[in-house]
Design a protein around this motif. Structure first.
Motif, PDB file in Angstrom:
ATOM      1  N   MET A   1       0.847  -1.175   0.000  1.00  0.00           N
ATOM      2  CA  MET A   1       0.000   0.000   0.000  1.00  0.00           C
ATOM      3  C   MET A   1       0.886   1.229   0.000  1.00  0.00           C
ATOM      4  O   MET A   1       1.710   1.415   0.871  1.00  0.00           O
ATOM      5  N   GLU A   2       0.694   2.055  -1.030  1.00  0.00           N
ATOM      6  CA  GLU A   2       1.462   3.287  -1.128  1.00  0.00           C
ATOM      7  C   GLU A   2       0.883   4.309  -0.150  1.00  0.00           C
ATOM      8  O   GLU A   2      -0.308   4.543  -0.097  1.00  0.00           O
ATOM      9  N   GLN A   3       1.761   4.885   0.652  1.00  0.00           N
ATOM     10  CA  GLN A   3       1.308   5.852   1.646  1.00  0.00           C
ATOM     11  C   GLN A   3       2.193   7.086   1.595  1.00  0.00           C
ATOM     12  O   GLN A   3       3.395   6.998   1.667  1.00  0.00           O
ATOM     13  N   SER A   4       1.571   8.233   1.483  1.00  0.00           N
ATOM     14  CA  SER A   4       2.268   9.501   1.529  1.00  0.00           C
ATOM     15  C   SER A   4       2.019  10.127   2.889  1.00  0.00           C
ATOM     16  O   SER A   4       0.900  10.090   3.392  1.00  0.00           O
ATOM     17  N   THR A   5       3.060  10.706   3.475  1.00  0.00           N
ATOM     18  CA  THR A   5       2.863  11.344   4.777  1.00  0.00           C
ATOM     19  C   THR A   5       1.917  12.525   4.665  1.00  0.00           C
ATOM     20  O   THR A   5       1.176  12.810   5.602  1.00  0.00           O
ATOM     21  N   ASP A   6       1.894  13.209   3.503  1.00  0.00           N
ATOM     22  CA  ASP A   6       0.958  14.311   3.299  1.00  0.00           C
ATOM     23  C   ASP A   6      -0.480  13.815   3.277  1.00  0.00           C
ATOM     24  O   ASP A   6      -1.363  14.408   3.886  1.00  0.00           O
ATOM     25  N   VAL A   7      -0.740  12.717   2.554  1.00  0.00           N
ATOM     26  CA  VAL A   7      -2.085  12.149   2.475  1.00  0.00           C
ATOM     27  C   VAL A   7      -2.512  11.651   3.855  1.00  0.00           C
ATOM     28  O   VAL A   7      -3.628  11.919   4.296  1.00  0.00           O
ATOM     29  N   LEU A   8      -1.633  10.953   4.535  1.00  0.00           N
ATOM     30  CA  LEU A   8      -1.951  10.457   5.881  1.00  0.00           C
ATOM     31  C   LEU A   8      -2.264  11.610   6.821  1.00  0.00           C
ATOM     32  O   LEU A   8      -3.256  11.572   7.559  1.00  0.00           O
ATOM     33  N   ALA A   9      -1.473  12.667   6.780  1.00  0.00           N
ATOM     34  CA  ALA A   9      -1.717  13.834   7.633  1.00  0.00           C
ATOM     35  C   ALA A   9      -3.053  14.480   7.292  1.00  0.00           C
ATOM     36  O   ALA A   9      -3.794  14.912   8.192  1.00  0.00           O
ATOM     37  N   GLN A  10      -3.385  14.562   6.010  1.00  0.00           N
ATOM     38  CA  GLN A  10      -4.658  15.143   5.570  1.00  0.00           C
ATOM     39  C   GLN A  10      -5.839  14.343   6.120  1.00  0.00           C
ATOM     40  O   GLN A  10      -6.796  14.911   6.655  1.00  0.00           O
ATOM     41  N   ILE A  11      -5.787  13.032   6.004  1.00  0.00           N
ATOM     42  CA  ILE A  11      -6.892  12.187   6.479  1.00  0.00           C
ATOM     43  C   ILE A  11      -6.970  12.216   8.000  1.00  0.00           C
ATOM     44  O   ILE A  11      -8.069  12.275   8.572  1.00  0.00           O
ATOM     45  N   ARG A  12      -5.838  12.224   8.657  1.00  0.00           N
ATOM     46  CA  ARG A  12      -5.859  12.333  10.124  1.00  0.00           C
ATOM     47  C   ARG A  12      -6.446  13.677  10.577  1.00  0.00           C
ATOM     48  O   ARG A  12      -7.148  13.738  11.586  1.00  0.00           O
ATOM     49  N   ALA A  13      -6.187  14.735   9.830  1.00  0.00           N
ATOM     50  CA  ALA A  13      -6.756  16.046  10.167  1.00  0.00           C
ATOM     51  C   ALA A  13      -8.272  16.044  10.005  1.00  0.00           C
ATOM     52  O   ALA A  13      -8.992  16.606  10.838  1.00  0.00           O
ATOM     53  N   ILE A  14      -8.769  15.406   8.952  1.00  0.00           N
ATOM     54  CA  ILE A  14     -10.215  15.280   8.764  1.00  0.00           C
ATOM     55  C   ILE A  14     -10.820  14.500   9.927  1.00  0.00           C
ATOM     56  O   ILE A  14     -11.834  14.900  10.499  1.00  0.00           O
ATOM     57  N   ASN A  15     -10.192  13.397  10.284  1.00  0.00           N
ATOM     58  CA  ASN A  15     -10.677  12.569  11.381  1.00  0.00           C
ATOM     59  C   ASN A  15     -10.712  13.348  12.699  1.00  0.00           C
ATOM     60  O   ASN A  15     -11.653  13.215  13.488  1.00  0.00           O
ATOM     61  N   ALA A  16      -9.715  14.185  12.928  1.00  0.00           N
ATOM     62  CA  ALA A  16      -9.597  14.917  14.188  1.00  0.00           C
ATOM     63  C   ALA A  16     -10.710  15.929  14.404  1.00  0.00           C
ATOM     64  O   ALA A  16     -11.049  16.242  15.547  1.00  0.00           O
ATOM     65  N   VAL A  17     -11.296  16.443  13.326  1.00  0.00           N
ATOM     66  CA  VAL A  17     -12.357  17.448  13.482  1.00  0.00           C
ATOM     67  C   VAL A  17     -13.762  16.841  13.453  1.00  0.00           C
ATOM     68  O   VAL A  17     -14.736  17.557  13.656  1.00  0.00           O
TER      69      VAL A  17
END
Length: 137
Positions: A1-17
């Motif tokens: 699974m390809e994972q970008s730290t930018d994409v992961l940070a973006q999804i984690r930010a959505i989850n946090a709100v």
């Protein structure tokens, strides 16, 4: 699974709100182009009368993971349809939803997900689901 730290940070930010996600204790484990993995711990508030994970939460985990997988490709999304198949009682210490985009269309994004229950070091498939999402922004 390809994972970008930018994409992961973006999804984690959505989850946090998302207050519902915080109440559930949903954690984004991984996210890459067209995929996402989330986890939620068991606690009594998410159970139903027999001690299983409530089917509404089964659907919510599948919907959330699929939405995050789609968001990695198109940004904000809204579910227009989802279907869940419960395969066995969802009993475990932790639940893991693994979603992927099946087909990213121009107006609709098709996704699928598998939900696993983890307990005592083992993992069992408890439900599967599919969603159709619309890009909204």
């Amino acid at each position: 699974m390809e994972q970008s730290t930018d994409v992961l940070a973006q999804i984690r930010a959505i989850n946090a709100v998302a207050e519902f996600n915080r109440w559930c204790g949903i954690e984004v484990i991984s996210a890459g182009q067209g995929n996402a993995v989330i986890a939620m711990p068991w606690r009594s508030e998410v159970g139903q009368y027999s001690g299983f994970l409530h089917a509404g939460l089964v659907g919510a985990l599948i919907d959330t993971a699929c939405g995050f997988a789609a968001a990695t490709l198109v940004g904000k999304v809204l579910a227009s349809h989802y279907a869940v198949s419960c395969l066995r009682p969802a009993v475990g210490e932790r639940f893991i939803a693994k979603a992927r985009v099946v087909k990213p269309g121009k107006s609709q994004i098709f996704t699928s997900c598998e939900l696993f229950a983890q307990s005592n070091g083992s993992e069992k498939l408890v439900a599967t689901g599919e969603t159709i999402l619309l890009a909204v922004g």
